[in-house]
Write an enzyme that holds these catalytic residues in place. Structure first.
Site, PDB file in Angstrom:
ATOM      1  N   ARG A 114      15.187  -6.416   3.507  1.00 24.06           N
ATOM      2  CA  ARG A 114      13.748  -6.498   3.694  1.00 24.06           C
ATOM      3  C   ARG A 114      13.084  -5.297   3.008  1.00 24.06           C
ATOM      4  NH1 ARG A 114      13.362  -2.290   6.015  1.00 24.06           N
ATOM      5  NH2 ARG A 114      11.107  -2.478   5.930  1.00 24.06           N
ATOM      6  N   GLY A 115      11.729  -5.343   2.998  1.00 21.80           N
ATOM      7  CA  GLY A 115      11.004  -4.277   2.306  1.00 21.80           C
ATOM      8  C   GLY A 115      10.760  -4.734   0.875  1.00 21.80           C
ATOM      9  N   ALA A 116       9.532  -4.527   0.399  1.00 30.72           N
ATOM     10  CA  ALA A 116       9.138  -5.122  -0.877  1.00 30.72           C
ATOM     11  C   ALA A 116      10.051  -4.747  -2.060  1.00 30.72           C
ATOM     12  CB  ALA A 116       7.679  -4.787  -1.162  1.00 30.72           C
ATOM     13  N   ARG A 145      10.282 -15.790   0.993  1.00 28.60           N
ATOM     14  CA  ARG A 145       9.193 -15.047   1.648  1.00 28.60           C
ATOM     15  C   ARG A 145       8.024 -14.945   0.654  1.00 28.60           C
ATOM     16  NH1 ARG A 145      10.642  -9.613   4.724  1.00 28.60           N
ATOM     17  NH2 ARG A 145       8.860 -10.258   5.980  1.00 28.60           N
ATOM     18  N   GLN A 154      10.685  -2.421  13.014  1.00 31.45           N
ATOM     19  CA  GLN A 154      11.264  -1.703  11.870  1.00 31.45           C
ATOM     20  C   GLN A 154      11.027  -0.200  11.997  1.00 31.45           C
ATOM     21  OE1 GLN A 154       9.442  -4.485  11.710  1.00 31.45           O
ATOM     22  NE2 GLN A 154       9.941  -5.749   9.946  1.00 31.45           N
ATOM     23  N   ASP A 200       3.339  -4.331   0.470  1.00 32.50           N
ATOM     24  CA  ASP A 200       4.089  -5.499  -0.008  1.00 32.50           C
ATOM     25  C   ASP A 200       3.455  -6.118  -1.245  1.00 32.50           C
ATOM     26  OD1 ASP A 200       4.848  -5.228   2.988  1.00 32.50           O
ATOM     27  OD2 ASP A 200       6.410  -6.383   1.985  1.00 32.50           O
ATOM     28  N   ASN A 204       0.315  -4.981   3.821  1.00 37.99           N
ATOM     29  CA  ASN A 204       1.503  -4.316   4.361  1.00 37.99           C
ATOM     30  C   ASN A 204       1.759  -4.892   5.751  1.00 37.99           C
ATOM     31  OD1 ASN A 204       3.644  -2.342   4.096  1.00 37.99           O
ATOM     32  ND2 ASN A 204       2.582  -1.149   5.653  1.00 37.99           N
ATOM     33  N   LYS A 205       2.783  -4.418   6.389  1.00 36.04           N
ATOM     34  CA  LYS A 205       3.191  -4.919   7.706  1.00 36.04           C
ATOM     35  C   LYS A 205       2.004  -5.021   8.672  1.00 36.04           C
ATOM     36  CE  LYS A 205       6.397  -6.062   8.713  1.00 36.04           C
ATOM     37  NZ  LYS A 205       6.629  -7.520   8.573  1.00 36.04           N
TER      38      LYS A 205
END
Ligand code: MRU
Length: 347
Positions: free
Chosen positions: A50-52, A91, A198, A239, A249-250
């Protein structure tokens, strides 16, 4: 030394992907070997990777799994297109995934005169280069961001923008690592980051490993801490950054940015150019992933909400550029981010 969350093991024709399963960290350290594209897809979907920026790296290695069995170049080109289309459906928000797939497609087209074995080797080189470059670019972001951290600061972050979210160094956390290397004396507040935690699980773990003082708070504590003067800056990853500087972002990042503005706390986004999508004019056009209701109704196997309750679970939100003091990238700083300053980053 920040952790590397993904690696290619072996040669192009019969190697595999190695990952740390991030859904199990930090209490369990589980390593997985991925040999099928469906396993890569699943790992992305359930946030084992995960994570861009790491999704960009995963795109490169994921494509490799799809072209291993191709016997000749036309078959390989066909398999590559199919695999890239398939992985693109995993995603929707982080543009790095699509950026990585595009880069693999371009490398294949540029070398389509090569026989299949040579082309596969060339594509593995490209996938490894995506990861190595990402680490290098993170270090550049670190250098460009250090100026915004002062001795004595407490900096708040949200979600995980560290080595685990990248090829192996970090965007927002990369700035913290660089500040530590530069001898700065600062500390971090890590927001837990509901619903998948996270911040509580991954960011705290990474910072503790690097010896950076970190305090875990719930997301809803941020405004009170800012009012009490306990937070000097907010730094997060992104992201996808639109051409006008709006940044996805998140989920929860937008509220932090509003709280920061009200309390006069500078808010920074740290992201590589591969996260900036000039084809998306503003944040309104960024697709926001909606995830399974069970993630909000409980955590892992523990259900907390009543069965049958309606749940809404968007994974990201968009912070308007006007709330961002500066966008810190590998190519320099857009301060404040807007159409002109963002375009200028691309020279
Ligand atoms: O759903 P996730 O864990 O993939 O979300 C990750 C984030 O929102 C990060 O902050 C973002 O990708 C930047 S990572 C350098």
């Amino acid at each position: 030394m920040p952790v590397k969350p993904i690696k290619w093991v072996g040669n192009a024709a019969d190697g595999h992907i190695w990952i740390i399963d991030q859904t199990r960290l930090p209490l369990e350290h589980v390593e997985l070997e991925l040999r099928e594209t469906s396993e890569m897809y699943d790992a992305i979907k359930r946030l084992a990777v995960r994570g861009a920026p790491l999704l960009g790296v995963s795109a490169g290695y994921g494509v490799m799994l799809g072209i291993q069995k191709a016997k000749d170049t036309p078959e390989l080109m066909n398999a590559l297109e199919k695999t890239a289309d398939y992985l693109a459906g995993s995603r929707p928000t982080a543009v790095n995934l699509f950026w990585g797939l595009k880069r693999m497609r371009a490398a294949a087209r540029e070398n389509s005169e090569l026989p299949a074995d040579e082309l596969r080797n060339r594509l593995l080189e490209e996938a490894i280069k995506i990861q190595e470059e990402d680490i290098q670019l993170s270090r550049e972001m670190g250098k460009n961001g250090v100026q915004f951290i002062n001795d004595g600061d407490a900096v708040m972050t949200h979600c995980n923008a560290g080595a685990l979210a990248t090829g192996g160094y970090g965007t927002a956390l990369g700035v913290f690592f660089a500040a530590k290397e530069a001898g700065k004396d600062f500390s971090v507040y890590s927001c837990e980051t509901r619903p998948l935690l996270q911040g509580a699980r991954l960011t705290t773990w990474e910072l503790m490993q690097e010896g950076i003082p970190v305090t875990l708070i719930t997301d809803s504590m941020a405004a009170a801490l800012m009012k009490a003067g306990k937070i000097n800056a907010v730094m997060t990853g992104a992201d996808r950054v639109a051409a006008n500087g709006d940044a996805a972002n998140k989920i929860g990042t937008y509220s932090h940015a509003i709280n920061a503005r009200v309390h006069d706390v500078p808010f920074f986004i740290v992201a590589p150019l591969s996260t900036i999508d000039l084809a998306t004019p503003s944040g309104d056009q960024i697709p926001i992933e909606e995830r399974d209701p069970s993630e909000v109704a409980g955590f892992r196997d523990v259900r907390v909400a009543p069965e049958g309750v309606d749940v809404y679970n968007p994974a990201f939100d968009v912070t308007p550029a006007q709330l961002i003091q500066a966008l810190i990238t590998d190519a320099g700083v857009a301060e404040p981010p807007n159409l002109e300053t963002v375009a200028a980053l691309f020279g």
